[in-house]
Design an enzyme around this catalytic site. Structure first.
Site, PDB file in Angstrom:
ATOM      1  N   ALA A  25       6.539   2.219  -4.163  1.00  0.00           N
ATOM      2  CA  ALA A  25       5.985   2.423  -5.509  1.00  0.00           C
ATOM      3  C   ALA A  25       5.077   3.642  -5.597  1.00  0.00           C
ATOM      4  O   ALA A  25       4.912   4.247  -6.659  1.00  0.00           O
ATOM      5  CB  ALA A  25       5.224   1.171  -5.936  1.00  0.00           C
ATOM      6  N   PHE A  36       1.640  -1.340  -6.633  1.00  0.00           N
ATOM      7  CA  PHE A  36       1.311  -2.772  -6.601  1.00  0.00           C
ATOM      8  C   PHE A  36      -0.024  -3.035  -5.913  1.00  0.00           C
ATOM      9  O   PHE A  36      -0.796  -3.915  -6.338  1.00  0.00           O
ATOM     10  CB  PHE A  36       2.433  -3.543  -5.884  1.00  0.00           C
ATOM     11  N   VAL A 106      12.430   0.018  -8.283  1.00  0.00           N
ATOM     12  CA  VAL A 106      13.444  -0.507  -9.224  1.00  0.00           C
ATOM     13  C   VAL A 106      13.488   0.342 -10.490  1.00  0.00           C
ATOM     14  O   VAL A 106      14.101  -0.029 -11.479  1.00  0.00           O
ATOM     15  CB  VAL A 106      13.127  -1.986  -9.574  1.00  0.00           C
ATOM     16  N   HIS A 124      15.443  -3.516  -3.284  1.00  0.00           N
ATOM     17  CA  HIS A 124      14.870  -4.542  -4.175  1.00  0.00           C
ATOM     18  C   HIS A 124      15.534  -4.538  -5.543  1.00  0.00           C
ATOM     19  O   HIS A 124      14.930  -4.947  -6.532  1.00  0.00           O
ATOM     20  CB  HIS A 124      13.348  -4.324  -4.312  1.00  0.00           C
ATOM     21  N   CYS A 132      23.044 -12.329 -15.628  1.00  0.00           N
ATOM     22  CA  CYS A 132      23.084 -13.756 -15.958  1.00  0.00           C
ATOM     23  C   CYS A 132      23.161 -14.550 -14.669  1.00  0.00           C
ATOM     24  O   CYS A 132      24.046 -14.308 -13.821  1.00  0.00           O
ATOM     25  CB  CYS A 132      24.306 -14.068 -16.832  1.00  0.00           C
ATOM     26  N   CYS A 160      27.536 -16.942 -21.910  1.00  0.00           N
ATOM     27  CA  CYS A 160      27.625 -18.336 -21.432  1.00  0.00           C
ATOM     28  C   CYS A 160      26.338 -19.124 -21.647  1.00  0.00           C
ATOM     29  O   CYS A 160      26.269 -20.309 -21.317  1.00  0.00           O
ATOM     30  CB  CYS A 160      27.976 -18.345 -19.934  1.00  0.00           C
ATOM     31  N   ASN A 223       1.374   8.990   2.618  1.00  0.00           N
ATOM     32  CA  ASN A 223       0.886   7.857   1.847  1.00  0.00           C
ATOM     33  C   ASN A 223      -0.593   8.055   1.556  1.00  0.00           C
ATOM     34  O   ASN A 223      -1.325   8.536   2.421  1.00  0.00           O
ATOM     35  CB  ASN A 223       1.091   6.546   2.623  1.00  0.00           C
TER      36      ASN A 223
HETATM   37  N1  APR Z   1       1.394   9.637  -3.176  1.00  0.00           N
HETATM   38  C1  APR Z   1       1.434   8.999  -1.981  1.00  0.00           C
HETATM   39  N2  APR Z   1       1.130   7.685  -1.831  1.00  0.00           N
HETATM   40  C2  APR Z   1       0.761   7.006  -2.944  1.00  0.00           C
HETATM   41  C3  APR Z   1       0.679   7.611  -4.221  1.00  0.00           C
HETATM   42  C4  APR Z   1       1.019   8.988  -4.306  1.00  0.00           C
HETATM   43  N3  APR Z   1       0.965   9.654  -5.471  1.00  0.00           N
HETATM   44  N4  APR Z   1       0.274   6.661  -5.124  1.00  0.00           N
HETATM   45  C5  APR Z   1       0.114   5.516  -4.415  1.00  0.00           C
HETATM   46  N5  APR Z   1       0.396   5.727  -3.123  1.00  0.00           N
HETATM   47  C6  APR Z   1       0.392   4.756  -2.029  1.00  0.00           C
HETATM   48  C7  APR Z   1      -0.671   3.700  -2.128  1.00  0.00           C
HETATM   49  O1  APR Z   1      -1.849   4.139  -1.447  1.00  0.00           O
HETATM   50  C8  APR Z   1      -0.013   2.494  -1.443  1.00  0.00           C
HETATM   51  O2  APR Z   1      -0.382   2.418  -0.073  1.00  0.00           O
HETATM   52  O3  APR Z   1       1.618   4.067  -2.110  1.00  0.00           O
HETATM   53  C9  APR Z   1       1.475   2.763  -1.552  1.00  0.00           C
HETATM   54  C10 APR Z   1       2.191   1.789  -2.466  1.00  0.00           C
HETATM   55  O4  APR Z   1       2.141   0.526  -1.856  1.00  0.00           O
HETATM   56  P1  APR Z   1       2.524  -0.764  -2.723  1.00  0.00           P
HETATM   57  O5  APR Z   1       1.813  -0.703  -4.016  1.00  0.00           O
HETATM   58  O6  APR Z   1       2.334  -1.943  -1.836  1.00  0.00           O
HETATM   59  O7  APR Z   1       4.061  -0.558  -3.048  1.00  0.00           O
HETATM   60  P2  APR Z   1       5.302  -0.841  -2.110  1.00  0.00           P
HETATM   61  O8  APR Z   1       4.974  -0.525  -0.681  1.00  0.00           O
HETATM   62  O9  APR Z   1       6.456  -0.146  -2.695  1.00  0.00           O
HETATM   63  O10 APR Z   1       5.491  -2.433  -2.293  1.00  0.00           O
HETATM   64  C11 APR Z   1       6.636  -3.018  -1.724  1.00  0.00           C
HETATM   65  O11 APR Z   1       6.098  -5.067  -2.927  1.00  0.00           O
HETATM   66  O12 APR Z   1       5.535  -6.156  -4.872  1.00  0.00           O
HETATM   67  C12 APR Z   1       6.568  -5.812  -4.048  1.00  0.00           C
HETATM   68  O13 APR Z   1       8.796  -5.625  -4.698  1.00  0.00           O
HETATM   69  C13 APR Z   1       7.564  -4.964  -4.786  1.00  0.00           C
HETATM   70  O14 APR Z   1       8.926  -3.161  -3.913  1.00  0.00           O
HETATM   71  C14 APR Z   1       7.596  -3.675  -3.988  1.00  0.00           C
HETATM   72  C15 APR Z   1       7.115  -4.123  -2.624  1.00  0.00           C
END
Ligand code: APR
Length: 257
Positions: A25, A36, A106, A124, A132, A160, A223
């Site tokens: 994300a 998230f 997603v 995911h 459905c 359905c 990250n």
């Molecule tokens: N550049 C780099 N990193 C970033 C940025 C950015 N601009 N913005 C946020 N981040 C980092 C955050 O510091 C965080 O550690 O991206 C990471 C996102 O982590 P999560 O929010 O946990 O997202 P993700 O790892 O994709 O979550 C996995 O959890 O809720 C479920 O299904 C959902 O696919 C998701 C899964």
């Protein structure tokens, strides 16, 4: 972040024969989609226990919460667009440097930025359609947005009458079999694995970088916040993907990769 790290990443990518990119994300936050677990992320404002698959299929109130969150104004807005990080990964593919892109997202922004559908593995699922749960019929998410804006609260299959669910994997829902197996295979056969914007805390997705490391691949982590794999990374940048990745691509282009 240091220019030296950018050059080091570019050198590893230039030397790589099989690069797997892995996004979470965090790659989409610069497009206006909240992550998230970062500051202000979705799970810092909502309880993930309310958004499980079991609750979705058992409880009409829970379904309403799902639809409000997933199609409301807080998550993926209708006019959302890719950011420089998505375009940079699409450029790596055009340069012939990307074996595949495994994504937990997603939002469909990788394909919107030009990544080929056959290069993107959606672990995911996707929010681009609803399915459905009885007959398997698929409906574009825009149709669901329209029904919900007309006051429908618990959308049913027009064919359905079965329950409709966004085609994104919910907590407690089984993972897509082919995508999970293929992501593992590609992770075990790459020589360079690049994590972009993921906290690496959700399994089995978070196994992928670990499969790569076990198979001898080098690891790059881009990250904002620390992850459990930081100390295993050959190169680690705590920075914004939308700033780091375009600089790496620029260095590769100047080097004639
Ligand atoms: N550049 C780099 N990193 C970033 C940025 C950015 N601009 N913005 C946020 N981040 C980092 C955050 O510091 C965080 O550690 O991206 C990471 C996102 O982590 P999560 O929010 O946990 O997202 P993700 O790892 O994709 O979550 C996995 O959890 O809720 C479920 O299904 C959902 O696919 C998701 C899964």
């Amino acid at each position: 972040m240091g220019k030296e790290s950018i050059y080091k990443i570019a050198r590893l990518i230039a030397a790589s024969k099989k690069l797997v990119a892995f996004s979470g994300a965090g790659i989409s936050t610069e497009s206006g989609i909240p992550d998230f677990r970062g500051p202000g992320g979705i799970w810092t404002r909502y309880d993930p226990d309310d958004f499980t698959y079991q609750k979705f299929i058992q409880d009409a109130e829970a379904r309403k919460k799902h639809w409000n969150l997933l199609l409301g104004s807080e998550f993926i807005k209708p006019d959302v667009s890719p950011n420089p990080a998505h375009y940079a990964l699409a450029e790596l593919e055009r340069m012939g440097k990307l074996d595949c892109l495994i994504t937990q997202n997603v939002d469909g922004l990788h394909e919107m930025a030009g990544s080929s559908k056959d290069k993107v593995i959606h672990l995911h699922g996707t929010m681009e359609r609803a399915k459905c749960l009885s007959c398997g019929n698929l409906y574009p998410i825009e149709e669901l947005r329209a029904w919900l804006s007309q006051g429908v609260e618990d959308p049913r299959c027009p064919k359905c009458g079965g329950l409709l669910k966004p085609d994104a994997v919910l907590f407690g829902e089984s993972m897509p079999v082919w995508e999970t197996r293929e992501a593992q295979r590609r992770s075990q056969n790459c020589d360079l694995f690049v994590v972009v914007g993921s906290s690496l805390v959700v399994y089995p997705a978070a196994l992928m970088p670990r499969y790569a490391l076990e198979s001898g691949a080098k690891l790059i982590v881009v990250n904002q916040l620390p992850t459990d794999l930081d100390e295993k990374a050959d190169i680690l940048i705590h920075g914004k993907a939308g700033e780091v990745l375009p600089q790496v691509v620029e260095v590769l282009k100047q080097a004639g990769v």
